[in-house]
Enzyme design. Structure first.
Site, PDB file in Angstrom:
ATOM      1  N   GLY A 189      -5.933  12.825  -2.834  1.00 27.20           N
ATOM      2  CA  GLY A 189      -5.665  11.655  -2.811  1.00 27.20           C
ATOM      3  C   GLY A 189      -5.137  10.251  -1.823  1.00 27.20           C
ATOM      4  O   GLY A 189      -3.853  10.685  -1.877  1.00 27.20           O
ATOM      5  N   SER A 190      -6.160   9.532  -1.653  1.00 28.00           N
ATOM      6  CA  SER A 190      -5.912   8.673  -0.787  1.00 28.00           C
ATOM      7  C   SER A 190      -6.397   7.016  -1.320  1.00 28.00           C
ATOM      8  O   SER A 190      -7.035   6.966  -2.002  1.00 28.00           O
ATOM      9  CB  SER A 190      -5.930   8.713   0.165  1.00 28.00           C
ATOM     10  OG  SER A 190      -7.017  10.038  -0.046  1.00 28.00           O
TER      11      SER A 190
END
Length: 232
Positions: A189-190
């Site tokens: 997640g990013s």
């Protein structure tokens, strides 16, 4: 036909994911030994881990001046901002296109345009929600400065998110990159920011879904209006 259907669902996995999938699988076996329902939960998480580290081939558009999305995900921000100071690109704001990756997106990042990697700088930081504007300044990040054939420079910034805890680069300074070439990965997640050269406008809009290496986000050298869209 069955083999083609299988290829649709089973994508190649990046080697970075082997150890994680193996760890999830071992834990799943232990959970089955403890209590079968827990084992099935572990099986689902193992499948998700494999899916997270998938690294499918992409059909990179061929054409002079095409800039493609460096990440899978949704365009979360389009605004002017100063590139990370560690890149030494000056204090003048550049148009920034941010693509937010959820934990369900492919997390292998690709070069938006061909160029030479003149500088790469890692900076530790916080792990705020990557969709927030202040994540660009406060979160852990890895910044790349690419010099194009005409001498202009762009910045591509990998930003860790709320769950992400590791940015993994595949490249080194001085290396030449092709459009759509893999340059790194962010685990769990990013976000990836692309800073466009002066005068270049984005051809994507807020809320649009992008595919790394395939979706054209801008064209260099053409006076095109910014693309607008509406949700229907």
């Amino acid at each position: 036909m069955p083999s083609e259907m299988l290829k649709t669902f089973l994508k190649p996995m990046h080697p970075e994911g082997y150890k994680f999938v193996a760890a999830f699988a071992v834990v799943t076996l232990v959970l089955f030994w403890i209590w079968e329902p827990l084992g099935w939960i572990g099986t689902g998480l193992t499948v998700w881990c494999y899916y997270f580290f998938r690294d499918p081939k992409r059909a990179v558009p061929q054409g002079e001046g095409l800039m493609v999305s460096p990440a899978d995900g949704m365009v979360s921000l389009i605004e002017r901002a100063v590139p990370p100071p560690e890149l030494g690109m000056g204090d003048a704001p550049m148009l920034r296109v941010s693509v937010f990756m959820s934990v369900f997106n492919c997390h292998v990042n690709r070069a938006p345009v061909a160029g030479r990697l003149v500088k790469m700088a890692y900076r530790p930081g916080k792990f705020l929600n990557a969709s927030l504007d202040k994540a660009s300044e406060d979160n852990e990040r890895n910044s790349l400065c690419l010099e194009l054939a005409d001498g202009r420079r762009i910045a591509v910034v990998q930003i860790a998110g709320l769950v992400a805890r590791r940015i993994v680069p595949f490249v080194s300074e001085g290396q030449g990159l092709k459009t759509g070439e893999r340059f790194g990965l962010i685990r769990f997640g990013s976000r990836v920011d692309t800073y466009l050269p002066e005068g270049v406008v984005p051809l994507v809009t807020l809320g649009q879904t992008c595919v790394a290496g395939e979706t054209v986000i801008a064209e260099l050298g053409r006076d095109l209006p910014q693309r607008l869209a509406k949700m229907v």
